[in-house]
Enzyme design. Sequence first.
Site, PDB file in Angstrom:
ATOM      1  CD  GLU A 189       8.810 -11.427  -5.052  1.00  0.00           C
ATOM      2  OE1 GLU A 189       9.231 -12.561  -4.539  1.00  0.00           O
ATOM      3  OE2 GLU A 189       8.348 -11.156  -6.212  1.00  0.00           O
ATOM      4  CG  HIS A 248      27.775  -2.499 -24.820  1.00  0.00           C
ATOM      5  ND1 HIS A 248      28.044  -3.723 -23.857  1.00  0.00           N
ATOM      6  CD2 HIS A 248      27.292  -3.385 -25.804  1.00  0.00           C
ATOM      7  CE1 HIS A 248      27.542  -4.915 -24.303  1.00  0.00           C
ATOM      8  NE2 HIS A 248      27.377  -4.763 -25.585  1.00  0.00           N
ATOM      9  CB  ILE A 306      -1.030  -4.542  -7.588  1.00  0.00           C
ATOM     10  CG1 ILE A 306      -1.282  -3.848  -6.082  1.00  0.00           C
ATOM     11  CG2 ILE A 306      -1.444  -5.937  -7.821  1.00  0.00           C
ATOM     12  CD1 ILE A 306      -0.271  -4.480  -4.983  1.00  0.00           C
ATOM     13  CD  GLU A 366      -2.833  -1.269   2.460  1.00  0.00           C
ATOM     14  OE1 GLU A 366      -2.864  -0.045   3.126  1.00  0.00           O
ATOM     15  OE2 GLU A 366      -3.528  -2.203   2.623  1.00  0.00           O
TER      16      GLU A 366
HETATM   17  C1  LIG Z   1       8.310  -3.033 -10.348  1.00  0.00           C
HETATM   18  C2  LIG Z   1       7.643  -3.369  -8.568  1.00  0.00           C
HETATM   19  C3  LIG Z   1       6.758  -4.267  -8.662  1.00  0.00           C
HETATM   20  C4  LIG Z   1       5.965  -4.647  -7.602  1.00  0.00           C
HETATM   21  N1  LIG Z   1       5.201  -5.551  -7.560  1.00  0.00           N
HETATM   22  C5  LIG Z   1       4.547  -5.558  -6.541  1.00  0.00           C
HETATM   23  C6  LIG Z   1       3.198  -6.522  -6.400  1.00  0.00           C
HETATM   24  O1  LIG Z   1       3.183  -7.336  -7.390  1.00  0.00           O
HETATM   25  N2  LIG Z   1       2.667  -6.959  -5.260  1.00  0.00           N
HETATM   26  C7  LIG Z   1       2.933  -6.023  -4.079  1.00  0.00           C
HETATM   27  O2  LIG Z   1       1.954  -6.193  -3.135  1.00  0.00           O
HETATM   28  N3  LIG Z   1       3.998  -5.077  -4.163  1.00  0.00           N
HETATM   29  C8  LIG Z   1       4.599  -4.997  -5.433  1.00  0.00           C
HETATM   30  N4  LIG Z   1       5.663  -4.229  -5.207  1.00  0.00           N
HETATM   31  C9  LIG Z   1       6.086  -3.453  -3.920  1.00  0.00           C
HETATM   32  C10 LIG Z   1       7.118  -3.701  -3.408  1.00  0.00           C
HETATM   33  O3  LIG Z   1       7.081  -4.953  -2.658  1.00  0.00           O
HETATM   34  C11 LIG Z   1       7.629  -2.541  -2.328  1.00  0.00           C
HETATM   35  O4  LIG Z   1       8.147  -1.344  -3.456  1.00  0.00           O
HETATM   36  C12 LIG Z   1       8.528  -2.929  -1.307  1.00  0.00           C
HETATM   37  O5  LIG Z   1       8.169  -3.756  -0.354  1.00  0.00           O
HETATM   38  C13 LIG Z   1       9.165  -1.668  -0.720  1.00  0.00           C
HETATM   39  O6  LIG Z   1       8.160  -0.703  -0.091  1.00  0.00           O
HETATM   40  P1  LIG Z   1       8.091   0.684  -0.626  1.00  0.00           P
HETATM   41  O7  LIG Z   1       8.010   0.931  -2.060  1.00  0.00           O
HETATM   42  O8  LIG Z   1       6.974   1.274   0.167  1.00  0.00           O
HETATM   43  O9  LIG Z   1       9.509   1.461   0.099  1.00  0.00           O
HETATM   44  P2  LIG Z   1       9.676   1.604   1.666  1.00  0.00           P
HETATM   45  O10 LIG Z   1       9.096   0.502   2.516  1.00  0.00           O
HETATM   46  O11 LIG Z   1       9.293   2.980   1.896  1.00  0.00           O
HETATM   47  O12 LIG Z   1      11.191   1.510   1.708  1.00  0.00           O
HETATM   48  C14 LIG Z   1      12.112   2.490   1.037  1.00  0.00           C
HETATM   49  C15 LIG Z   1      13.488   1.922   1.307  1.00  0.00           C
HETATM   50  O13 LIG Z   1      13.756   1.914   2.561  1.00  0.00           O
HETATM   51  C16 LIG Z   1      15.045   1.029   2.897  1.00  0.00           C
HETATM   52  N5  LIG Z   1      14.468   0.183   4.031  1.00  0.00           N
HETATM   53  C17 LIG Z   1      13.357  -0.635   4.177  1.00  0.00           C
HETATM   54  N6  LIG Z   1      13.453  -1.243   5.295  1.00  0.00           N
HETATM   55  C18 LIG Z   1      14.556  -0.826   5.910  1.00  0.00           C
HETATM   56  C19 LIG Z   1      14.990  -0.971   7.063  1.00  0.00           C
HETATM   57  N7  LIG Z   1      14.546  -1.899   8.301  1.00  0.00           N
HETATM   58  N8  LIG Z   1      16.202  -0.446   7.636  1.00  0.00           N
HETATM   59  C20 LIG Z   1      16.694   0.349   6.856  1.00  0.00           C
HETATM   60  N9  LIG Z   1      16.280   0.676   5.516  1.00  0.00           N
HETATM   61  C21 LIG Z   1      15.205   0.164   5.046  1.00  0.00           C
HETATM   62  C22 LIG Z   1      15.209   0.488   1.680  1.00  0.00           C
HETATM   63  O14 LIG Z   1      16.213   0.624   0.947  1.00  0.00           O
HETATM   64  C23 LIG Z   1      13.953   0.511   0.854  1.00  0.00           C
HETATM   65  O15 LIG Z   1      14.058   0.456  -0.710  1.00  0.00           O
HETATM   66  C24 LIG Z   1       6.215  -3.908  -6.319  1.00  0.00           C
HETATM   67  C25 LIG Z   1       7.275  -2.914  -6.591  1.00  0.00           C
HETATM   68  C26 LIG Z   1       8.032  -2.654  -7.493  1.00  0.00           C
HETATM   69  C27 LIG Z   1       9.147  -1.556  -7.690  1.00  0.00           C
END
Ligand SMILES: Cc1cc2nc3c(=O)[nH]c(=O)nc-3n(C[C@H](O)[C@H](O)[C@H](O)COP(=O)(O)OP(=O)(O)OC[C@H]3O[C@@H](n4cnc5c(N)ncnc54)[C@H](O)[C@@H]3O)c2cc1C
Length: 397
Positions: A380, A355, A168, A138
């Site tokens: 993931e 490249h 999603i 979300e």
């Molecule tokens: C191309 C793509 C496809 C996706 N497909 C799906 C899907 O099919 N279904 C679904 O449910 N979700 C999907 N997602 C969502 C994905 O699982 C989330 O983007 C991911 O869980 C990260 O959540 P966020 O983007 O809210 O980043 P945030 O939770 O805001 O995190 C931002 C950054 O904070 C850092 N971080 C995270 N945790 C910690 C920690 N404990 N300590 C320090 N740093 C931390 C990491 O660098 C992270 O990238 C997809 C995302 C993308 C980009």
Amino acid sequence: MMTKAPAPPSTTHLALPFFDAAHHELAEGLLPWAASQEIDEHDDRAACRDWVQRLGAGGWLRYAVPGSSGGALERLDSRALVLLRETLAFHSPLADFAFAMQGLGSGAITLAGTPDQHANYLTAVAKGSKIAAFALSEPEAGSDVGAMAMRAEATPDGWKLNGEKTWISNGGIADFYCVFAKTDPTGGTRGITAFIVDATTPGLDTSEHIDVMAPHPLATLRFENCVVPRTAQLGELNGGFKLAMRTLDIFRASVAAAALGMGRRALAEAISHSKNRRMFGQTLADFQLTQAKLGEMAALIDSAALLTYRAAWMRDDAEQRGAPAVGDVSAAAAMAKMCATENASRVIDMALQMHGGLGVKVGTKIESLYRDIRSLRIYEGATEVQQLIIGKSVLRG
Ligand SMILES: Cc1cc2nc3c(=O)[nH]c(=O)nc-3n(C[C@H](O)[C@H](O)[C@H](O)COP(=O)(O)OP(=O)(O)OC[C@H]3O[C@@H](n4cnc5c(N)ncnc54)[C@H](O)[C@@H]3O)c2cc1C
């Protein structure tokens, strides 16, 4: 357009003790099939539908469901998933995406579905006649799944869903969504339940597409008084978080394999380019500096491969024996995912550098790999989340 692949990499990894006869048989059929497929991928949604249909017709989606629902093997087999994703990603990251989402999108049904849910969804997933999606994230709940706000409230005959899901994959083209929502808002991760929501359910809006740097079907879903029957509940009441984590656990090593396939392709492109590009009276490959880089790239790939195959083998071994795992399966999968996605990013960057200007020219394979790999370090479980899983496991001893 999916560009013609250079010669496929050596298949000597199949001789490693991680694989058995079923995996050899799978690879022998898959390698020539994948090399023979070409799809115009300019329209990612149309291309994804096409890939699902072809993967279904080719019999490959049968590896995304268990044998009791038309699957090729008795259970979801991590090593088969790994071989499939590695090979498909080498040829087309979108083909890999289409395959992976059939498995991930239906994985919770495989794990916790009733016989009716299995019959209604899994057989169709294996044929490619239904497209699956997994809806957990979300806007305010990505890494922190427990922060999810989406609600499911009991009605006399079922459930009413309200809220939003974002990022999603397959959003907008899926036939059904495995959706996770709060059934006990005070329960944190113990207050989440999973539901199967058909795409045509009134109150579900999937029309908001999200454009990303490596185009694939992606959307924000809105649920407004979206009513589903009692039979849509998937697994135990308030057991949704565990179910989501178990589903992700199966597929984590396969994300590593997708990165591995992309990394192997970048290395193959770099070898081919460096042998052909002439400068200063010799080829790029004749320079020791190039040889050193290629050596480093090969080692980064092989180390990722060994971690990936180990993680898949550990999970399959634990499942088959129905006994405690040899070592920490989750930590092994986290190591594989972290190393393979980070290593592949490094390898692709090095290949792009070799490249020269061609590496950044829109439409070249290296340029698209550079974009394709990036999100694998985020979804993931971002690299930082994997680091924490591994760190905690190390501290536990
Ligand atoms: C191309 C793509 C496809 C996706 N497909 C799906 C899907 O099919 N279904 C679904 O449910 N979700 C999907 N997602 C969502 C994905 O699982 C989330 O983007 C991911 O869980 C990260 O959540 P966020 O983007 O809210 O980043 P945030 O939770 O805001 O995190 C931002 C950054 O904070 C850092 N971080 C995270 N945790 C910690 C920690 N404990 N300590 C320090 N740093 C931390 C990491 O660098 C992270 O990238 C997809 C995302 C993308 C980009």
